[in-house]
Design a protein around this motif. Sequence first.
Motif, short mmCIF file in Angstrom:
data_model
loop_
_atom_site.label_atom_id
_atom_site.label_comp_id
_atom_site.label_asym_id
_atom_site.label_seq_id
_atom_site.Cartn_x
_atom_site.Cartn_y
_atom_site.Cartn_z
N GLU A 35 0.84 -1.19 0.00
CA GLU A 35 0.00 0.00 0.00
C GLU A 35 0.88 1.24 0.00
N ARG A 47 -8.05 8.64 -0.14
CA ARG A 47 -8.04 8.04 1.20
C ARG A 47 -9.32 8.41 1.94
N ARG A 79 -4.46 6.82 -2.30
CA ARG A 79 -4.01 5.50 -1.87
C ARG A 79 -4.02 4.54 -3.05
N ARG A 131 -3.40 0.39 -3.40
CA ARG A 131 -3.21 -0.83 -2.62
C ARG A 131 -3.45 -2.05 -3.50
N VAL A 146 0.49 5.39 0.26
CA VAL A 146 -0.41 6.48 0.58
C VAL A 146 0.39 7.78 0.62
#
Length: 373
Positions: A322, A359, A366, A368, A324
């Motif tokens: 992930e 997010r 983000r 992921r 971010v």
Amino acid sequence: MAPAPSETPGRVGFRAGWVFAAIWLFYLGENLNALLRHPAGMWRDVGLVALALFAVTYVLLVSIMRKPRSDGGYPPSELRIWLGLLVLLALALLQLPAAGQHILTCTVYIAASAVMGLPLRSGLAVAVTIAVAVEVAIRVVPEWRTTSQGYALAVVLAAAATWGMRLAFERQGRLIQAQNELAELAVADERSRIAGDLHDILGHSLTVVAVKAELAQRLLDVDLDRARAELRDLESLARDALADVRATALNMRGISLPGEIAAAKAALAAADVKAELPGAADDVPTRYRELFAWTIREAVTNIVRHSRARHAEVRLCPDSVEIVDDGQGCTSTAGGGQGLAGLRRRADELGARLIAGQRGDRPGFRVRVEVPS
């Protein structure tokens, strides 16, 4: 005595179809013997000429049926075939006065040619009509009843055999067409894969080059030694990108997860983005390392290029990665840009799940990827 199949779309023909057709002409030997036994005269000469023209017309008709039809339909080839069949019928009838019932051999050639060359329904209709006409003629002409039995059955059998050959070649033609389509799709997929790889490689490398070039330009008046170091990095990045492009074109390229983590650190530092990165990648299974590496590369490229973030974090686990940031995100990437499209393709190939978007807990973006545990 069935003619060679025509080379239409969905149909496979013999390259030497006229030779295949000429082989069956030996059955006309009965007509030739009958004509030669007939007393000399006009009808004998007419019959011999008609027999020779019948053989030539039959071979020419087969050649016409072998020609490709680019539009996939019968006109104008169908008209040629109909004219050819009528000429064959006329030449057979010209042999009648001297050859008698032996002209019924010619009907087998006509029926087989009709089934092979005409649309299937028309060809079968012609064959059935010829078989019925032959049977009627045998019953009507007294001299033919004892010597001409079996000709109608020969017409039916020849038509059936030709029909079977035609269906077999059409199936083979469709199979070859399907194989060609699959080959074209494979080429298109490979081109798409290479294009995606080149996009990912150049997108990342050129983004870092642009950032470092801007940094070097700002440092020229402040710290000349550091500016020179940035320019040396630019040269190294350019050479590495060139090598990656060449390797990708040769389908030899692979990327490493530790290498991408190190490259992400350098890229984020050059963009003045504070980064939190994992120190090792040993816990990630080998099967997923390349996917995770591409994920980090694509996400970091978007952070440097679009997000205007001040802080970024890469969270790496054995079954997920992930990335971010606290920037404004990228609407084009969030909407499914080329980079994320390529990343999604790679994730789908391994049964992984890609999540990309804003997010939920705080401002930022983000990316992921989760793999099956």
